[in-house]
Design a protein around this motif. Sequence first.
Motif, mmCIF file in Angstrom:
data_model
loop_
_atom_site.group_PDB
_atom_site.id
_atom_site.type_symbol
_atom_site.label_atom_id
_atom_site.label_comp_id
_atom_site.label_asym_id
_atom_site.label_seq_id
_atom_site.Cartn_x
_atom_site.Cartn_y
_atom_site.Cartn_z
ATOM 1 N N PRO A 274 0.806 -1.229 0.000
ATOM 2 C CA PRO A 274 0.000 0.000 0.000
ATOM 3 C C PRO A 274 0.835 1.274 0.000
ATOM 4 N N PHE A 275 1.979 1.252 0.691
ATOM 5 C CA PHE A 275 2.834 2.436 0.701
ATOM 6 C C PHE A 275 3.362 2.731 -0.699
ATOM 7 N N ILE A 276 3.742 1.680 -1.417
ATOM 8 C CA ILE A 276 4.245 1.862 -2.777
ATOM 9 C C ILE A 276 3.149 2.437 -3.674
ATOM 10 N N THR A 277 1.943 1.890 -3.525
ATOM 11 C CA THR A 277 0.835 2.356 -4.355
ATOM 12 C C THR A 277 0.439 3.790 -3.999
ATOM 13 N N MET A 278 0.504 4.142 -2.713
ATOM 14 C CA MET A 278 0.223 5.522 -2.326
ATOM 15 C C MET A 278 1.240 6.470 -2.943
ATOM 16 N N GLU A 279 2.482 6.055 -2.947
ATOM 17 C CA GLU A 279 3.517 6.900 -3.547
ATOM 18 C C GLU A 279 3.264 7.097 -5.037
ATOM 19 N N LYS A 280 2.834 6.025 -5.676
ATOM 20 C CA LYS A 280 2.505 6.141 -7.101
ATOM 21 C C LYS A 280 1.334 7.097 -7.296
ATOM 22 N N GLY A 281 0.333 6.993 -6.422
ATOM 23 C CA GLY A 281 -0.814 7.888 -6.518
ATOM 24 C C GLY A 281 -0.420 9.342 -6.365
ATOM 25 N N ILE A 282 0.534 9.622 -5.475
ATOM 26 C CA ILE A 282 1.016 10.991 -5.285
ATOM 27 C C ILE A 282 1.759 11.476 -6.525
ATOM 28 N N ASN B 284 -4.969 12.155 7.566
ATOM 29 C CA ASN B 284 -4.327 13.271 6.853
ATOM 30 C C ASN B 284 -4.171 12.981 5.363
ATOM 31 N N ARG B 285 -5.125 12.293 4.813
ATOM 32 C CA ARG B 285 -5.003 11.866 3.415
ATOM 33 C C ARG B 285 -4.870 13.056 2.454
ATOM 34 N N SER B 286 -5.739 14.032 2.598
ATOM 35 C CA SER B 286 -5.718 15.168 1.676
ATOM 36 C C SER B 286 -4.400 15.928 1.759
ATOM 37 N N GLN B 287 -3.909 16.101 2.993
ATOM 38 C CA GLN B 287 -2.644 16.808 3.172
ATOM 39 C C GLN B 287 -1.469 16.027 2.588
ATOM 40 N N ILE B 288 -1.499 14.711 2.744
ATOM 41 C CA ILE B 288 -0.415 13.886 2.199
ATOM 42 C C ILE B 288 -0.384 13.989 0.682
ATOM 43 N N LEU B 289 -1.554 14.040 0.081
ATOM 44 C CA LEU B 289 -1.624 14.120 -1.382
ATOM 45 C C LEU B 289 -1.053 15.424 -1.922
ATOM 46 N N SER B 290 -1.139 16.492 -1.122
ATOM 47 C CA SER B 290 -0.811 17.813 -1.670
ATOM 48 C C SER B 290 0.365 18.519 -1.006
ATOM 49 N N ASN B 291 0.878 17.957 0.111
ATOM 50 C CA ASN B 291 1.880 18.690 0.884
ATOM 51 C C ASN B 291 3.147 17.856 1.058
ATOM 52 N N ALA B 292 4.288 18.463 0.712
ATOM 53 C CA ALA B 292 5.559 17.742 0.748
ATOM 54 C C ALA B 292 5.938 17.314 2.163
ATOM 55 N N ASP B 293 5.655 18.143 3.160
ATOM 56 C CA ASP B 293 5.987 17.796 4.543
ATOM 57 C C ASP B 293 5.208 16.558 4.998
ATOM 58 N N HIS B 294 3.945 16.509 4.639
ATOM 59 C CA HIS B 294 3.140 15.345 4.993
ATOM 60 C C HIS B 294 3.618 14.105 4.229
ATOM 61 N N GLN B 295 4.101 14.308 3.028
ATOM 62 C CA GLN B 295 4.626 13.187 2.250
ATOM 63 C C GLN B 295 5.891 12.618 2.904
ATOM 64 N N LYS B 296 6.662 13.496 3.546
ATOM 65 C CA LYS B 296 7.835 13.023 4.283
ATOM 66 C C LYS B 296 7.411 12.156 5.464
ATOM 67 N N GLN B 297 6.287 12.516 6.088
ATOM 68 C CA GLN B 297 5.745 11.701 7.176
ATOM 69 C C GLN B 297 5.344 10.326 6.665
ATOM 70 N N LEU B 298 4.795 10.287 5.464
ATOM 71 C CA LEU B 298 4.435 9.000 4.852
ATOM 72 C C LEU B 298 5.684 8.161 4.604
ATOM 73 N N GLU B 299 6.743 8.811 4.134
ATOM 74 C CA GLU B 299 7.999 8.097 3.908
ATOM 75 C C GLU B 299 8.562 7.550 5.220
#
Length: 264
Positions: free
Chosen positions: A135-143, A191-206
């Motif tokens: 799921p993490f890989i697929t989320m990254e692809k979605g972003i 925080n789905r919407s924020q992860i999709l649009s915000n680099a800081d939240h994407q770092k949290q996902l990583e």
Amino acid sequence: MRRFGWALMVLCMVFGLAMPAFASNHTKTKEWSEINELTSEIWELGKIERYEEAAGVLQFTSDNIIHIEDVLSLRPEQKRLVEYTFRDAVSSLQNPEWSKEKKLNKLTEVRLLVDALQTDYEPLWKKTGLMMLEPFITMEKGISEDDSVAFHQAANLLLERYETVRPALMVDLKDEDLQKLDEHVSYVDTNRSQILSNADHQKQLETAAADFEALFFAKKDNSEPSLFWLIFSIGGIISSTLAYVGWRKYKGDQQDGLRVPDER
């Protein structure tokens, strides 16, 4: 029904032999092994949609496991966890509105939990690493592709799969380690919407992905390649789409400069 009768017979033998409070460590190992085999059998019954039989064996186990508590050395919190997980699985099997996949997930919870209680070395939940990282890989692809539908589907899949493996993790992990994973999963969900649009939240996902990777694929040395490249290199383990995502991640890591805005 023959398989159901065999399972009940084995269960009766397990519980009957386990009654003496002075049972030896050898007996404890034997009884856990028998119960572990039965949960595997129950899972197989669920796989072929023989839910009534699976629920019967599971219910019998849940009703009688208290009698072998001393032999199995269950702590109070473990006993409650076993009873809840078994009861939840029985309820799912008896619910005609639940899909086959959801019912199998509940039986998998039972299977992984019992194995974790029995096994100190390489428990089964360790083998779900690729399943948990997918799921993490697929989320990254979605972003990267601005595909919110794929992202949300992958986030839902993460929640579903984590729920399946969590009872086993409760047995084997320290409270603080389990809490960290809980917080990661909760963060992704809220925080789905924020992860999709915000680099800081994407770092949290990583960071979340890295912590899951560290748990399921413990590294002996930092020179080992990233898990995403490992997934790509093991042909046939996951779909070709995910393998392609893994390749893109690997190439992206080699070209970090492309991720950083030009400061000139």
